[in-house]
Design a protein around this motif. Sequence first.
Motif, PDB file in Angstrom:
ATOM      1  N   ASN A 116      65.954  45.798 -43.462  1.00 18.74           N
ATOM      2  CA  ASN A 116      66.842  46.950 -43.381  1.00 18.74           C
ATOM      3  C   ASN A 116      68.308  46.525 -43.445  1.00 18.74           C
ATOM      4  N   THR A 123      67.201  42.784 -39.471  1.00 19.66           N
ATOM      5  CA  THR A 123      66.523  43.930 -38.859  1.00 19.66           C
ATOM      6  C   THR A 123      65.509  44.447 -39.865  1.00 19.66           C
ATOM      7  N   ASN A 127      62.547  47.255 -41.196  1.00 21.04           N
ATOM      8  CA  ASN A 127      62.214  48.676 -41.193  1.00 21.04           C
ATOM      9  C   ASN A 127      61.125  48.989 -40.164  1.00 21.04           C
ATOM     10  N   ASN A 128      61.346  50.079 -39.427  1.00 19.91           N
ATOM     11  CA  ASN A 128      60.374  50.573 -38.440  1.00 19.91           C
ATOM     12  C   ASN A 128      60.077  49.580 -37.319  1.00 19.91           C
ATOM     13  N   SER A 129      60.984  48.649 -37.091  1.00 21.97           N
ATOM     14  CA  SER A 129      60.772  47.674 -36.021  1.00 21.97           C
ATOM     15  C   SER A 129      62.092  47.427 -35.301  1.00 21.97           C
ATOM     16  N   ASP A 130      62.008  47.260 -33.983  1.00 18.03           N
ATOM     17  CA  ASP A 130      63.210  46.974 -33.208  1.00 18.03           C
ATOM     18  C   ASP A 130      63.376  45.478 -32.948  1.00 18.03           C
ATOM     19  N   GLN A 131      62.514  44.666 -33.553  1.00 19.69           N
ATOM     20  CA  GLN A 131      62.620  43.224 -33.376  1.00 19.69           C
ATOM     21  C   GLN A 131      63.516  42.618 -34.449  1.00 19.69           C
ATOM     22  N   VAL A 132      64.190  41.551 -34.077  1.00 20.54           N
ATOM     23  CA  VAL A 132      65.121  40.875 -34.980  1.00 20.54           C
ATOM     24  C   VAL A 132      64.501  39.565 -35.444  1.00 20.54           C
TER      25      VAL A 132
END
Length: 232
Positions: A196, A208, A210-215
């Motif tokens: 993203n 970052t 897509n559809n995930s808050d993990q880096v």
Amino acid sequence: MISVIHALVAVADLFVLSLIIKPFDPEETWYVGKEACFISALLLLVGISQFLIRDIIYDNPANWSFGYFIEEIKNAYLVGILFFLILLPLNFIRLNNRHIRNAQRINALSDFSKSDKSSEVFVETKLKSESLHFDIRNFLFARADGNYIEIFIEQHGLVKKNILRMTIKDLESNLASFYNIVKTHRSYIVNINHINEVSGNAQGYKLTINNSDQVVPVSRAMIDHFNTLLKR
């Protein structure tokens, strides 16, 4: 001539210590704390080396005294710390600014939404019950966690985590035929089509997904390879 000899000894110490450490501590795990420890070890080695060559430089019967041993180590730290107190922050700022600029350029010029053909992937582990089928288009990223791999797959807008007993190297081999699957760190593999945004810091990039808050990190050792793939 004495100054030249001292300088050459310090350069030789740096070369030897770098060769010793490199196989055990790859660049992708390198950070400021480890850099400070490396410098501290280097200065200690330089001090000891300067003491050992005193007989070559100075005609002094007390060359091998404990007092001179402490003095050479103290001098190495006094000079070295002053030098590295300037060098470390400058290097940190240089890397941080460079990676931020490159990340901004990637965000502006790269198209992360390239479409791929549907292709079923079968990842087999030693335990057949843990084997996994998925469409490569739905693969987001994978992360090594000890003796396991966490594979994140998007299904109907939701992200599912699958845990398999295998190494990151084995998974990389399974996915080697897909150009959009990239190893970005010794513990991470990512699908560049699901990136993203890219941000930068002194250690490399942060992705970052897509559809995930993990880096997902891109280590300094992997940046050139990552940049090359995005230019395809």
